[in-house]
Scaffold this motif. Structure first.
Motif, PDB file in Angstrom:
ATOM      1  N   SER A 191      32.273  39.136  51.587  1.00  0.00           N
ATOM      2  CA  SER A 191      33.184  39.635  52.622  1.00  0.00           C
ATOM      3  C   SER A 191      34.627  39.396  52.216  1.00  0.00           C
ATOM      4  O   SER A 191      35.024  38.260  52.008  1.00  0.00           O
ATOM      5  CB  SER A 191      32.884  38.934  53.950  1.00  0.00           C
ATOM      6  OG  SER A 191      31.567  39.218  54.369  1.00  0.00           O
ATOM      7  N   ILE A 192      35.368  40.464  52.115  1.00  0.00           N
ATOM      8  CA  ILE A 192      36.791  40.375  51.817  1.00  0.00           C
ATOM      9  C   ILE A 192      37.529  41.198  52.865  1.00  0.00           C
ATOM     10  O   ILE A 192      37.215  42.362  53.080  1.00  0.00           O
ATOM     11  CB  ILE A 192      37.133  40.921  50.413  1.00  0.00           C
ATOM     12  CG1 ILE A 192      36.274  40.274  49.338  1.00  0.00           C
ATOM     13  CG2 ILE A 192      38.606  40.696  50.110  1.00  0.00           C
ATOM     14  CD1 ILE A 192      36.556  40.771  47.940  1.00  0.00           C
ATOM     15  N   PHE A 193      38.502  40.571  53.485  1.00  0.00           N
ATOM     16  CA  PHE A 193      39.265  41.234  54.540  1.00  0.00           C
ATOM     17  C   PHE A 193      40.719  41.420  54.129  1.00  0.00           C
ATOM     18  O   PHE A 193      41.239  40.718  53.285  1.00  0.00           O
ATOM     19  CB  PHE A 193      39.179  40.415  55.835  1.00  0.00           C
ATOM     20  CG  PHE A 193      37.776  40.194  56.318  1.00  0.00           C
ATOM     21  CD1 PHE A 193      37.115  39.002  56.040  1.00  0.00           C
ATOM     22  CD2 PHE A 193      37.110  41.179  57.025  1.00  0.00           C
ATOM     23  CE1 PHE A 193      35.817  38.795  56.469  1.00  0.00           C
ATOM     24  CE2 PHE A 193      35.810  40.979  57.457  1.00  0.00           C
ATOM     25  CZ  PHE A 193      35.159  39.785  57.182  1.00  0.00           C
ATOM     26  N   ASP A 194      41.340  42.394  54.742  1.00  0.00           N
ATOM     27  CA  ASP A 194      42.775  42.656  54.528  1.00  0.00           C
ATOM     28  C   ASP A 194      43.103  42.883  53.060  1.00  0.00           C
ATOM     29  O   ASP A 194      44.048  42.304  52.526  1.00  0.00           O
ATOM     30  CB  ASP A 194      43.620  41.501  55.070  1.00  0.00           C
ATOM     31  CG  ASP A 194      43.495  41.356  56.572  1.00  0.00           C
ATOM     32  OD1 ASP A 194      43.555  40.209  57.056  1.00  0.00           O
ATOM     33  OD2 ASP A 194      43.322  42.386  57.248  1.00  0.00           O
ATOM     34  N   ILE A 195      42.302  43.738  52.419  1.00  0.00           N
ATOM     35  CA  ILE A 195      42.553  44.043  51.014  1.00  0.00           C
ATOM     36  C   ILE A 195      43.825  44.869  50.888  1.00  0.00           C
ATOM     37  O   ILE A 195      44.022  45.849  51.602  1.00  0.00           O
ATOM     38  CB  ILE A 195      41.356  44.784  50.400  1.00  0.00           C
ATOM     39  CG1 ILE A 195      40.138  43.851  50.353  1.00  0.00           C
ATOM     40  CG2 ILE A 195      41.701  45.284  49.000  1.00  0.00           C
ATOM     41  CD1 ILE A 195      38.884  44.507  49.840  1.00  0.00           C
ATOM     42  N   ARG A 196      44.655  44.471  49.952  1.00  0.00           N
ATOM     43  CA  ARG A 196      45.890  45.199  49.674  1.00  0.00           C
ATOM     44  C   ARG A 196      45.749  46.103  48.455  1.00  0.00           C
ATOM     45  O   ARG A 196      46.391  47.147  48.367  1.00  0.00           O
ATOM     46  CB  ARG A 196      47.038  44.211  49.471  1.00  0.00           C
ATOM     47  CG  ARG A 196      47.474  43.512  50.746  1.00  0.00           C
ATOM     48  CD  ARG A 196      48.066  44.506  51.716  1.00  0.00           C
ATOM     49  NE  ARG A 196      48.517  43.898  52.956  1.00  0.00           N
ATOM     50  CZ  ARG A 196      47.798  43.909  54.080  1.00  0.00           C
ATOM     51  NH1 ARG A 196      46.619  44.484  54.099  1.00  0.00           N
ATOM     52  NH2 ARG A 196      48.295  43.358  55.159  1.00  0.00           N
ATOM     53  N   ALA A 197      44.944  45.684  47.481  1.00  0.00           N
ATOM     54  CA  ALA A 197      44.778  46.523  46.282  1.00  0.00           C
ATOM     55  C   ALA A 197      43.587  46.049  45.468  1.00  0.00           C
ATOM     56  O   ALA A 197      43.243  44.866  45.467  1.00  0.00           O
ATOM     57  CB  ALA A 197      46.036  46.465  45.417  1.00  0.00           C
ATOM     58  N   TRP A 198      42.978  47.005  44.806  1.00  0.00           N
ATOM     59  CA  TRP A 198      41.987  46.744  43.745  1.00  0.00           C
ATOM     60  C   TRP A 198      42.676  47.103  42.432  1.00  0.00           C
ATOM     61  O   TRP A 198      43.330  48.154  42.346  1.00  0.00           O
ATOM     62  CB  TRP A 198      40.762  47.619  43.906  1.00  0.00           C
ATOM     63  CG  TRP A 198      39.961  47.381  45.136  1.00  0.00           C
ATOM     64  CD1 TRP A 198      38.829  46.625  45.263  1.00  0.00           C
ATOM     65  CD2 TRP A 198      40.197  47.903  46.448  1.00  0.00           C
ATOM     66  NE1 TRP A 198      38.360  46.654  46.552  1.00  0.00           N
ATOM     67  CE2 TRP A 198      39.179  47.438  47.305  1.00  0.00           C
ATOM     68  CE3 TRP A 198      41.187  48.747  46.978  1.00  0.00           C
ATOM     69  CZ2 TRP A 198      39.116  47.767  48.661  1.00  0.00           C
ATOM     70  CZ3 TRP A 198      41.121  49.077  48.326  1.00  0.00           C
ATOM     71  CH2 TRP A 198      40.098  48.588  49.144  1.00  0.00           C
ATOM     72  N   SER A 199      42.506  46.262  41.424  1.00  0.00           N
ATOM     73  CA  SER A 199      43.255  46.483  40.191  1.00  0.00           C
ATOM     74  C   SER A 199      42.415  46.150  38.971  1.00  0.00           C
ATOM     75  O   SER A 199      41.420  45.428  39.056  1.00  0.00           O
ATOM     76  CB  SER A 199      44.520  45.606  40.164  1.00  0.00           C
ATOM     77  OG  SER A 199      45.346  45.845  41.276  1.00  0.00           O
ATOM     78  N   TRP A 200      42.857  46.685  37.871  1.00  0.00           N
ATOM     79  CA  TRP A 200      42.354  46.298  36.546  1.00  0.00           C
ATOM     80  C   TRP A 200      43.523  45.714  35.758  1.00  0.00           C
ATOM     81  O   TRP A 200      44.601  46.316  35.695  1.00  0.00           O
ATOM     82  CB  TRP A 200      41.776  47.490  35.798  1.00  0.00           C
ATOM     83  CG  TRP A 200      40.459  47.958  36.326  1.00  0.00           C
ATOM     84  CD1 TRP A 200      40.236  48.947  37.237  1.00  0.00           C
ATOM     85  CD2 TRP A 200      39.171  47.435  35.973  1.00  0.00           C
ATOM     86  NE1 TRP A 200      38.896  49.080  37.482  1.00  0.00           N
ATOM     87  CE2 TRP A 200      38.210  48.165  36.710  1.00  0.00           C
ATOM     88  CE3 TRP A 200      38.720  46.436  35.114  1.00  0.00           C
ATOM     89  CZ2 TRP A 200      36.845  47.923  36.611  1.00  0.00           C
ATOM     90  CZ3 TRP A 200      37.363  46.202  35.017  1.00  0.00           C
ATOM     91  CH2 TRP A 200      36.436  46.940  35.749  1.00  0.00           C
ATOM     92  N   TYR A 201      43.287  44.549  35.170  1.00  0.00           N
ATOM     93  CA  TYR A 201      44.225  43.910  34.260  1.00  0.00           C
ATOM     94  C   TYR A 201      43.556  43.828  32.894  1.00  0.00           C
ATOM     95  O   TYR A 201      42.343  43.972  32.764  1.00  0.00           O
ATOM     96  CB  TYR A 201      44.559  42.493  34.733  1.00  0.00           C
ATOM     97  CG  TYR A 201      45.493  42.410  35.912  1.00  0.00           C
ATOM     98  CD1 TYR A 201      45.065  42.723  37.198  1.00  0.00           C
ATOM     99  CD2 TYR A 201      46.819  41.996  35.750  1.00  0.00           C
ATOM    100  CE1 TYR A 201      45.924  42.633  38.285  1.00  0.00           C
ATOM    101  CE2 TYR A 201      47.687  41.901  36.827  1.00  0.00           C
ATOM    102  CZ  TYR A 201      47.231  42.215  38.090  1.00  0.00           C
ATOM    103  OH  TYR A 201      48.086  42.119  39.158  1.00  0.00           O
ATOM    104  N   ARG A 202      44.361  43.553  31.885  1.00  0.00           N
ATOM    105  CA  ARG A 202      43.808  43.310  30.556  1.00  0.00           C
ATOM    106  C   ARG A 202      44.625  42.254  29.832  1.00  0.00           C
ATOM    107  O   ARG A 202      45.804  42.062  30.120  1.00  0.00           O
ATOM    108  CB  ARG A 202      43.745  44.591  29.729  1.00  0.00           C
ATOM    109  CG  ARG A 202      45.096  45.153  29.325  1.00  0.00           C
ATOM    110  CD  ARG A 202      44.913  46.489  28.607  1.00  0.00           C
ATOM    111  NE  ARG A 202      46.192  47.058  28.191  1.00  0.00           N
ATOM    112  CZ  ARG A 202      46.326  48.272  27.662  1.00  0.00           C
ATOM    113  NH1 ARG A 202      45.248  49.046  27.491  1.00  0.00           N
ATOM    114  NH2 ARG A 202      47.515  48.704  27.299  1.00  0.00           N
ATOM    115  N   GLN A 203      43.955  41.599  28.898  1.00  0.00           N
ATOM    116  CA  GLN A 203      44.628  40.596  28.065  1.00  0.00           C
ATOM    117  C   GLN A 203      44.181  40.798  26.636  1.00  0.00           C
ATOM    118  O   GLN A 203      43.013  40.549  26.298  1.00  0.00           O
ATOM    119  CB  GLN A 203      44.323  39.182  28.536  1.00  0.00           C
ATOM    120  CG  GLN A 203      45.134  38.123  27.815  1.00  0.00           C
ATOM    121  CD  GLN A 203      45.092  36.780  28.516  1.00  0.00           C
ATOM    122  OE1 GLN A 203      44.255  36.546  29.393  1.00  0.00           O
ATOM    123  NE2 GLN A 203      46.005  35.900  28.158  1.00  0.00           N
TER     124      GLN A 203
END
Length: 115
Positions: free
Chosen positions: A27-39
Motif C-alpha cells: 500500500s502506497i498513498f499520495d504518490i507523486r511520481a514513478w521514476s526510473w533512475y540509473r547509475q
C-alpha cells in the motif's frame, strides 16, 4: 510492506531495445511520481524518466526520443521502453516511487549495451 521489483535488464547490442518492468506491491498513498533512475560505472545515480499520476512525463535529455516511460494501473507496473540503446546507457536501472513523505527503491536491474 512496500516492494518494488524490477526485471527486463540484460545484454543488448548497440541499436537494440529492451523493456524494463517494475512491479509495485504493498500500500502506497499520495504518490507523486514513478521514476526510473540509473547509475553507470563510476557515475552518480541520475534520473532517467518519471511519470506523474496524471500521466505527464519527464525525461533526461540524453534519452529523449529513445526511451518511453509508461504505467499500467491495473497491474501496478511501471515500464521503461528503451530503443536505440547506446553503450553509454550501460548502467544499473532502479525503479523509484516517491510519495509526499517517503521514497521507495527497487533492487536494480543491470543493462549492458555492448557489441
Amino acid at each position: 510492506q512496500v516492494q518494488l521489483v524490477e526485471s527486463g535488464g540484460g545484454l543488448v547490442q548497440p541499436g537494440g531495445s529492451l523493456r524494463l518492468s517494475c512491479v509495485v506491491s504493498g500500500s502506497i498513498f499520495d504518490i507523486r511520481a514513478w521514476s526510473w533512475y540509473r547509475q553507470g560505472p563510476g557515475k552518480q545515480r541520475e534520473l532517467v524518466a518519471s511519470i506523474a499520476p496524471v500521466g505527464s512525463t519527464n525525461y533526461a535529455d540524453s534519452v529523449k526520443g529513445r526511451f518511453t516511460i509508461s504505467r499500467d494501473v491495473a497491474k501496478n507496473t511501471v515500464y521503461l521502453q528503451m530503443n536505440n540503446l547506446k553503450p553509454e546507457d550501460t548502467a544499473v536501472y532502479y525503479c523509484n516511487v516517491r510519495t509526499v513523505s517517503s521514497t521507495f527503491w527497487g533492487q536494480g536491474t543491470q543493462v549492458t549495451v555492448s557489441s
